[in-house]
Scaffold this motif. Structure first.
Motif, PDB file in Angstrom:
ATOM      1  N   HIS A 287      19.518  40.272  35.481  1.00 60.28           N
ATOM      2  CA  HIS A 287      20.822  40.310  36.155  1.00 60.28           C
ATOM      3  C   HIS A 287      21.656  39.062  35.848  1.00 60.28           C
ATOM      4  O   HIS A 287      22.884  39.160  35.761  1.00 60.28           O
ATOM      5  N   LEU A 288      21.000  37.909  35.655  1.00 56.52           N
ATOM      6  CA  LEU A 288      21.768  36.715  35.277  1.00 56.52           C
ATOM      7  C   LEU A 288      22.412  36.909  33.904  1.00 56.52           C
ATOM      8  O   LEU A 288      23.590  36.597  33.711  1.00 56.52           O
ATOM      9  N   ASN A 289      21.639  37.454  32.955  1.00 58.22           N
ATOM     10  CA  ASN A 289      22.198  37.704  31.616  1.00 58.22           C
ATOM     11  C   ASN A 289      23.316  38.737  31.669  1.00 58.22           C
ATOM     12  O   ASN A 289      24.338  38.609  30.986  1.00 58.22           O
ATOM     13  N   LYS A 290      23.123  39.769  32.477  1.00 55.21           N
ATOM     14  CA  LYS A 290      24.125  40.830  32.594  1.00 55.21           C
ATOM     15  C   LYS A 290      25.422  40.285  33.218  1.00 55.21           C
ATOM     16  O   LYS A 290      26.528  40.597  32.750  1.00 55.21           O
ATOM     17  N   MET A 291      25.278  39.460  34.243  1.00 53.40           N
ATOM     18  CA  MET A 291      26.457  38.897  34.901  1.00 53.40           C
ATOM     19  C   MET A 291      27.160  37.886  33.997  1.00 53.40           C
ATOM     20  O   MET A 291      28.381  37.762  34.027  1.00 53.40           O
TER      21      MET A 291
ATOM     22  N   GLY B 103      31.065  38.328  32.547  1.00 56.40           N
ATOM     23  CA  GLY B 103      32.059  37.344  32.956  1.00 56.40           C
ATOM     24  C   GLY B 103      32.032  37.029  34.431  1.00 56.40           C
ATOM     25  O   GLY B 103      32.872  36.271  34.912  1.00 56.40           O
ATOM     26  N   GLN B 104      31.066  37.574  35.173  1.00 59.59           N
ATOM     27  CA  GLN B 104      30.963  37.261  36.598  1.00 59.59           C
ATOM     28  C   GLN B 104      30.418  35.859  36.817  1.00 59.59           C
ATOM     29  O   GLN B 104      30.672  35.257  37.851  1.00 59.59           O
TER      30      GLN B 104
ATOM     31  N   LYS C 159      30.184  30.045  39.285  1.00 63.63           N
ATOM     32  CA  LYS C 159      31.167  31.118  39.436  1.00 63.63           C
ATOM     33  C   LYS C 159      32.431  30.719  38.678  1.00 63.63           C
ATOM     34  O   LYS C 159      32.818  29.547  38.707  1.00 63.63           O
ATOM     35  N   PRO C 160      33.067  31.670  37.995  1.00 62.19           N
ATOM     36  CA  PRO C 160      34.290  31.304  37.257  1.00 62.19           C
ATOM     37  C   PRO C 160      35.423  31.001  38.227  1.00 62.19           C
ATOM     38  O   PRO C 160      35.490  31.515  39.332  1.00 62.19           O
TER      39      PRO C 160
ATOM     40  N   PRO D 281      41.598  34.637  31.670  1.00 71.75           N
ATOM     41  CA  PRO D 281      40.414  35.403  31.297  1.00 71.75           C
ATOM     42  C   PRO D 281      39.873  34.946  29.946  1.00 71.75           C
ATOM     43  O   PRO D 281      40.628  34.499  29.083  1.00 71.75           O
ATOM     44  N   ARG D 282      38.552  35.050  29.816  1.00 75.54           N
ATOM     45  CA  ARG D 282      37.914  34.626  28.580  1.00 75.54           C
ATOM     46  C   ARG D 282      38.227  35.585  27.463  1.00 75.54           C
ATOM     47  O   ARG D 282      38.215  36.798  27.657  1.00 75.54           O
TER      48      ARG D 282
END
Length: 188
Positions: free
Chosen positions: A65-69, A73-74, A84-85, A91-92
């Motif tokens: 989930h860390l890789n997915k987030m 871009g979360q 957290k962004p 936006p990136r």
């Protein structure tokens, strides 16, 4: 005789109902409350401290989930810490060249074709089917066959001369050096 209920060590362990992992991760990062963010181990410790016993696949689920987030871009990763962004940050942008801006359609609603199509133009096709050529190649205009001429034997003048000289044919390669006898030194 009163029998005690059997204790089975293989009984399934019940885990508390956990919220979805993205929520767990975001709440753990907020709870760590560090300006540099939180690394994976501190996030895991915070979740374990909050919810107690965790499933056996917790570390795998957390990594996934860390890789997915991070990919969505979360979360941002800065020096192995997840943060957290900033909501005010732009936006990136993805990798590579950005796409060209799309033009508005004209009033007709159809897109005008480009002045010429892409790629090499096709060869012109004849209306008649091709005539099959005979199997034998026809001689060219000069009367010679196509390609390199066949290799012929040695010229006729060298064969009789070699036979008359010694009768032996030379072998392939460079001939060996002829050794000449040297005179013995005078003082010996």
């Amino acid at each position: 005789m009163a029998a005690e209920p059997p204790t089975d060590s293989t009984a399934p362990v019940t885990y508390p109902v956990l919220p979805p992992y993205p929520e767990l991760i975001l709440s753990a990062i907020e709870a760590v409350d560090d300006k540099n963010g939180a690394n994976k181990s501190s996030i895991s410790k915070q979740i374990e401290a909050t919810y107690g016993s965790l499933p056996a696949a917790h570390s795998t689920l957390l990594s996934h989930h860390l890789n997915k987030m991070k990919a969505s871009g979360q979360l941002l990763i800065i020096k192995n810490n997840y943060v957290k962004p900033d909501p005010n940050a732009p936006p990136r942008r993805g990798r590579g060249r950005p796409p060209k801006p799309k033009q508005d359609l004209p009033e007709g609603g159809t897109v005008a074709s480009s002045p010429r199509p892409r790629g090499r133009p096709p060869k012109p096709r004849d209306d008649l089917p091709p005539v099959s050529a005979p199997k034998e190649a026809a001689p060219s205009v000069t009367g010679r066959k196509r390609g390199r001429p066949p290799k012929l034997g040695k010229p006729a003048t060298t064969a009789p001369a070699a036979a008359a000289a010694g009768g032996e044919r030379r072998g392939r390669g460079r001939p060996p050096k002829v050794k000449t006898p040297t005179a013995a030194p005078v003082g010996a």
